[in-house]
Design a protein around this motif. Structure first.
Motif, PDB file in Angstrom:
ATOM      1  N   GLN A  32       0.839  -1.193   0.000  1.00 51.70           N
ATOM      2  CA  GLN A  32       0.000   0.000   0.000  1.00 51.70           C
ATOM      3  C   GLN A  32       0.879   1.250   0.000  1.00 51.70           C
ATOM      4  N   GLU A  77     -12.144   1.304  -7.511  1.00 46.79           N
ATOM      5  CA  GLU A  77     -10.999   1.427  -6.598  1.00 46.79           C
ATOM      6  C   GLU A  77      -9.680   1.284  -7.379  1.00 46.79           C
ATOM      7  N   GLU A 155     -10.868   8.813  -6.194  1.00 44.87           N
ATOM      8  CA  GLU A 155     -10.161   8.395  -4.984  1.00 44.87           C
ATOM      9  C   GLU A 155      -9.807   6.921  -5.031  1.00 44.87           C
ATOM     10  N   LYS A 157      -7.862   3.474  -4.686  1.00 42.68           N
ATOM     11  CA  LYS A 157      -6.823   2.946  -3.811  1.00 42.68           C
ATOM     12  C   LYS A 157      -5.586   2.665  -4.643  1.00 42.68           C
ATOM     13  N   HIS A 184       1.177  12.210  -5.209  1.00 42.54           N
ATOM     14  CA  HIS A 184       1.439  10.935  -4.558  1.00 42.54           C
ATOM     15  C   HIS A 184       1.951  11.152  -3.142  1.00 42.54           C
ATOM     16  N   ASN A 189      -1.335   7.318  -2.232  1.00 41.82           N
ATOM     17  CA  ASN A 189      -2.033   6.199  -2.856  1.00 41.82           C
ATOM     18  C   ASN A 189      -1.024   5.258  -3.544  1.00 41.82           C
ATOM     19  N   THR A 190      -1.484   4.078  -3.828  1.00 43.70           N
ATOM     20  CA  THR A 190      -0.644   3.100  -4.503  1.00 43.70           C
ATOM     21  C   THR A 190      -0.707   3.382  -6.007  1.00 43.70           C
TER      22      THR A 190
END
Ligand code: ADP
Ligand code: MG
Lengths: 264, 298
Positions: A32, A77, A155, A157, A184, A189-190
């Motif tokens: 993550q 996501e 938004e 993930k 970032h 976030n990934t």
């Protein structure tokens, strides 16, 4: 736990001229908040790998998990920034971003909040001045910014980017890279990004996935980039560690994975 | 060949129009110094020669040829005679003198009404049908044999069926218009749906849009240019067919009027009708071209 996990993923396309083995034995896990780049010669299967993670295509075999759940199709996501921006030409900049916002936040945010959120994300990529322009009326770099805003506004993930800056001139590219690094850094976030630009990969990534040439391409080597953040491109130009990483990627691409036609 | 050439000269100013608009926006005023008067005259002159002269010359030759042929033939009125007749005809376009003898205006309006009805229904049914066929392979497989079988049938072959089903001439004429103009609408729309760039559909999938949102935000705008082409072709067919259909069904209308004047041996009126049909067809086509340009986003 790993956020994204790929195990023994194989991709075989059924084409008119028979089966084409594009990807072989892909094993990858991403933490993550990690920024991971995928680099390799064109045609080796980078977009295919990203499309698999996006859920746009399904693997011939192997397992793909995202947040512990199997990837069976696309989902909000995992937002994607497409190689050629893919903005809808009949919608304005604002409407293009709003489309995703309405879909993802239709139940949780009211109209005014969704409007504010759309504007906020366009401001994030410095496009608040062109809300009512259509994609044909703005430059390539601006379109790519809007594409990024559209993805960020959901938004996700996991943010997927397929050569997001490939079609841009060097200056625009640098400024967008800085924007992405800054975003970032803020959102944590990934990110999984496909690129064929060595400097871009080293500058932005925590890890670089280097792919072998196709057909039946796979992950050849994984390089950890342990440079402190925030990173400044000008300072890094003379940084020994940076140049060491850069050389490692170059060596992989141009000595170990020369294009077949060049090797011959 | 000549028709093609004429079409080119007709098309070229339209196509350059939007470009020149953009150019005006981009060029800074400093550079836009007017060229010397002499060369501007030369430019206008060249423009006249290129754009104006060929069609005018063609029309003049056409009228001359017509005059020449009418001189040698018994019943065929020449351009001058026809012109006088037309002036008289259009000086009172809306008289009513019994069911079979009404002004040219009424005849045109009634024909347009039939085309509007039949063609309107064709669009209303054909466009959704085209979307379904393009979007769902199963539906496409289901309808493909029927469409390929019925599409090549000559429009007038449908008239007896219409007369049989509706027991009346008027709805039968509308039916013929409907059935002959629906095919290009269906087919162009369906093809348009399959031509929607995969990128846009991927956007829809990543955003996880509902089928309704996909339709309103992606399919419909992306397919609209194709649909409008189909609509334009369909309207062209409808306008072609109406004259023939009305000749057979009777009633007030430009087609029946031609037949009526033939029985009266008023050939000048028939020639006028031919021009009227041609001009109205041209206007309808231009109207739809205008619309199509409005909805082209590329
Ligand atoms: N849908 C598909 N059907 C058949 N072959 C495909 C398909 N998508 C990609 N390929 C093939 O897979 C290989 C990898 O393509 P791609 O992932 O686009 O490469 P890259 O993004 O690294 O340039 C190429 O040889 C391409 O022709
Ligand atoms: Mg690619």
């Amino acid at each position: 736990m790993k956020y994204l996990q790929l195990e023994k993923v194989e991709m075989i396309f059924d084409t008119k001229r028979g089966r084409f083995h594009a990807l072989r034995d892909i094993n990858l896990s991403v933490e993550q908040g990690e920024f991971v780049s995928i680099i390799g010669h064109s045609g080796c299967g980078k977009s295919t790998l990203l499309n698999l993670v996006a859920g746009l295509i399904l693997p011939s075999s192997g397992a793909m998990l995202c947040a512990g759940r199997e990837i069976a199709g696309p989902g909000p996501e995992r937002a994607m920034v497409f190689q050629n921006h893919s903005l809808l030409p009949w919608l304005t900049v604002y409407e293009n971003v709003r489309l995703g916002v309405d879909k993802v936040f239709g139940a949780t945010k009211n109209k005014q909040q969704r409007d504010e959120w759309t504007r906020e994300n366009l401001a994030l990529v410095h496009m608040e001045h062109a809300l009512n322009k259509r994609p044909t009326e703005i430059s390539g770099g601006m379109k790519q910014r809007v594409g990024i805003a559209r993805a960020l506004a959901m938004e996700p993930k996991l943010l997927l980017m397929d050569e997001p800056f490939g079609a841009l001139d060097a200056l625009t590219r640098a400024s967008l890279q800085d924007s992405v690094m800054e975003i970032h850094g803020r959102l944590k976030n990934t990110v999984l990004m496909v690129t064929h630009d060595v400097d871009e990969a080293v500058l932005l990534s925590d890890r670089i996935i280097m792919m072998t040439n196709g057909p039946a391409a796979t992950i050849g080597e994984i390089l950890d980039i342990k440079l402190p953040r925030p990173r400044k491109r000008v300072e890094l130009a003379d940084d020994a560690a940076y140049n060491h990483h850069r050389a490692a990627v170059l060596k992989f691409l141009y000595q170990r994975q020369r294009r077949p036609e060049e090797a011959a | 060949m000549t028709v093609l050439a004429m079409k080119k000269t007709l098309d070229s100013p339209q196509q350059t129009e939007p470009k020149s608009e953009k150019a005006v926006v981009i060029i800074p005023p400093v550079i836009a110094v007017p060229p010397p008067a002499a060369s501007r005259f030369a430019d206008t002159g060249r423009w006249v020669v290129r754009i104006l002269v060929p069609p005018v010359l063609g029309l003049v030759l056409f009228v001359l040829l017509w005059a020449l042929i009418s001189k040698g033939s018994e019943g065929l009125p020449g351009p001058h005679e026809t012109w006088l007749s037309a002036v008289e005809l259009f000086s009172d376009p809306f008289y009513v003198n019994g069911p079979n003898d009404q002004g040219i205006g009424w005849n045109i309006l009634h024909s347009l009404e039939r085309v509007g009805l039949g063609f309107g229904m064709a669009a209303l049914i054909g466009i959704p049908l085209g979307f379904m066929i393009g979007r769902f392979a199963f539906f496409n497989g289901m309808t493909a044999p029927i469409i390929s079988l019925l599409r090549p049938v000559s429009p007038l072959a449908w008239l007896p069926i219409g007369l049989l089903v509706f027991k009346e001439a008027q709805p039968a004429a509308v039916w013929v218009i409907f059935i002959s103009s629906i095919w290009p609408i269906i087919i162009n729309t369906a093809v348009g749906v399959t031509k929607v760039p995969q990128d846009y559909m991927n956007v829809a999938r990543v955003l996880n849009l509902s089928e309704w949102k996909i339709f309103t935000k992606i399919l419909f705008p992306a397919v609209l240019p194709y649909t409008l082409t189909g609509v334009r072709l369909g309207l062209g067919v409808a306008w072609l067919v109406i004259v023939a259909a009305e000749m057979l069904t009777g009633g007030v209308g430009i087609g029946f009027w031609v037949w009526y004047e033939w029985n009266n041996l008023n050939v000048a009126h028939i020639i006028i009708a031919i021009f009227v049909v041609g001009i109205i067809g041209l206007l309808l086509e231009q109207l739809l071209l205008l619309m199509a340009r409005r909805f082209n986003y590329e």
